[in-house]
Write an enzyme that holds these catalytic residues in place. Structure first.
Site, short mmCIF file in Angstrom:
data_model
loop_
_atom_site.label_atom_id
_atom_site.label_comp_id
_atom_site.label_asym_id
_atom_site.label_seq_id
_atom_site.Cartn_x
_atom_site.Cartn_y
_atom_site.Cartn_z
CE LYS A 77 -2.43 -8.56 -6.39
NZ LYS A 77 -2.58 -9.14 -5.03
CB SER A 155 -3.30 -6.04 -2.97
OG SER A 155 -2.84 -7.37 -3.14
CB SER A 179 -4.51 -9.65 -1.46
OG SER A 179 -3.96 -8.67 -0.61
#
Length: 448
Positions: A77, A155, A179
């Site tokens: 990420k 996310s 997330s």
């Protein structure tokens, strides 16, 4: 489902493929303008990845494979430090920031284990939403009904789509309120949120220090266990599924089962029936503490308060460059004073103790990861009301486990041809290894 880590390692060992070939194929998917790759990745490290893949093949030929991740393309990420690149957090606010001097601990451990870093994946700006919509770098569509462009979940949006579309054997995300598990559920892959303290956060951009955790999204529970061993710096012990007939599960009687759409309800009830057929015991129990969370977090909770503490200077001078829907949530944090924050920490401690007491004697908790299938991106972009209503509902179930400081898996439980649905299996802190063994058994039952 994407191919598993052990299947790929068998192919590498037999010589039927190489790390270079796997990396080239992954990069081709990422760089295909007709696919989701351009919206999935913020940074792509093509040259470095191919060099690392060549080195991996040389080591394997010499019998020097470093781990079960040797030669496998992966992504992280866009909030994990990668030396030589600025850590953007899915935002344009930090575009002029200095590049990271060192890899985050997570990246460093994966590279030393022989994994091939392809790039950093797209995300909700500063990790502050469960939807995955990003106005700066675009929003990848989830795997279901691509023609309708449904949200990827957030996310860790790019992380989920990258695994589902075979652009990454596994991805590393963060999970503050779901997330990792939400994009796993919406993209039909497995996501594992470990007990937060087990994975070092050095070099990882925080959102909420009290709630953040880092973990993998991958093709199977076993894949997640293999990656988790590297992230936690532990020797991998082959995962042995727990016999389902020896397991006792708790099923909350309310709150987490509310507002389920028909697709999720059908998949969830089918999953429970299969577990019962395999001999598992499932007890429906009252956990009234879950329904208390909206009131406990009425001022924005720990996440808003701690996000404000982190962003107050940056947002003060750059608010116009933030996603306004993210900025509005961060700004809520400034309304909480020190006494309220301390009270909230104390309330959380008592709440955790009460929930753990109710779960005593149970191997794990069962609930839907998300009560609805992925909504359309356009519908949520068009309306603040729709955006925040969906965000609250989608975060509701997984965020319970973050507040509990627990560990959890999201395992695909939908029938073939149906919209992806996740079954969440969760437990209190430091039950990670037992939970992974339980998850492996559930996975076998669901896909026997």
């Amino acid at each position: 489902m994407p191919i598993t880590i052990l299947e790929l390692q068998a192919a590498l060992e037999s010589g039927s493929t190489t790390a270079v070939e796997l990396t080239q194929r992954a990069l081709e998917r990422i760089q295909n303008e007709q696919g989701e790759g351009p919206a999935c990745f913020i940074e792509v490290f093509a040259e470095q990845a191919l060099e690392a893949a060549r080195a991996s093949d040389i080591l394997r030929a010499a019998g020097l494979s470093r781990s079960l991740l040797e030669g496998l393309p992966m992504s992280v990420k866009n909030l994990f430090d990668v030396a030589g690149y600025p850590t953007l957090g899915g935002s344009i606010v930090l575009e002029d920031a200095d590049p990271a001097m060192y890899h985050s601990v997570v990246v460093d451990r994966l590279l030393k284990a022989g994994a091939i870093l392809l790039g950093s994946t797209n995300m909700t700006e500063f990790a502050f939403s469960g939807l995955g919509i990003n106005p700066h770098y675009g929003t990848p569509s989830s795997v279901w009904q691509r023609d309708q462009a449904r949200i990827p979940g957030g996310s860790s949006s790019g992380a989920g789509v990258a695994v589902a579309d075979d652009m990454s054997v596994f991805s590393i995300g963060t999970d503050t309120g779901g997330s990792i598990r939400i994009p796993a559920a919406f993209n039909g892959v497995v996501g594992f949120k470990p007990t937060a303290e087990r994975i070092p956060s050095d070099g990882t951009m925080p959102l909420s220090r009290s709630l953040d955790s880092s973990g993998p999204l991958a093709a199977s529970v076993e894949c997640c266990a293999i990656v988790d061993a590297v992230l936690s710096d532990q020797a991998y012990i082959p995962l042995l599924p727990s016999p389902l007939e020896t397991l006792r599960f708790a099923l909350p009687d309310a709150y987490v089962l509310e507002q389920m759409d028909d697709t999720v309800k059908e998949a969830f009830e089918r999953s429970l029936a299969l577990l019962l057929e395999h001999g598992a015991q499932i007890d429906t129990i009252a956990i009234p503490e879950f329904a208390q969370l909206p009131y406990i977090n009425r001022q924005g909770g720990l996440v808003c308060a701690e996000a404000w503490a982190l962003h107050r200077e940056l947002i003060g001078s750059n608010e116009s460059d933030y996603d306004p829907r993210v900025a509005s949530r961060i700004l809520r944090g400034k309304e909480m004073d020190c006494a309220d924050y301390i009270d909230l920490l104390d309330t959380r401690e008592a709440w955790i103790a009460a929930v753990e007491a109710r779960l005593n004697g149970y191997d794990a908790l069962l609930l839907p990861t998300v009560p609805i299938i992925a909504p359309r991106i356009a519908d949520l972009q068009a309306s603040d009301a729709a955006y925040f209503e969906a965000n609250a509902l989608i975060l509701r179930n997984p965020s319970i486990i973050n507040f509990l400081n627990g560990c959890a898996l999201s395992i695909p439980c939908h029938a073939d041809g149906q919209a992806p649905v996740g079954l969440m299996v969760a437990a209190p802190a430091y039950h990670d290894q037992h939970l992974l063994a339980i998850g492996a058994a559930i996975e076998q039952a669901l896909y026997a």
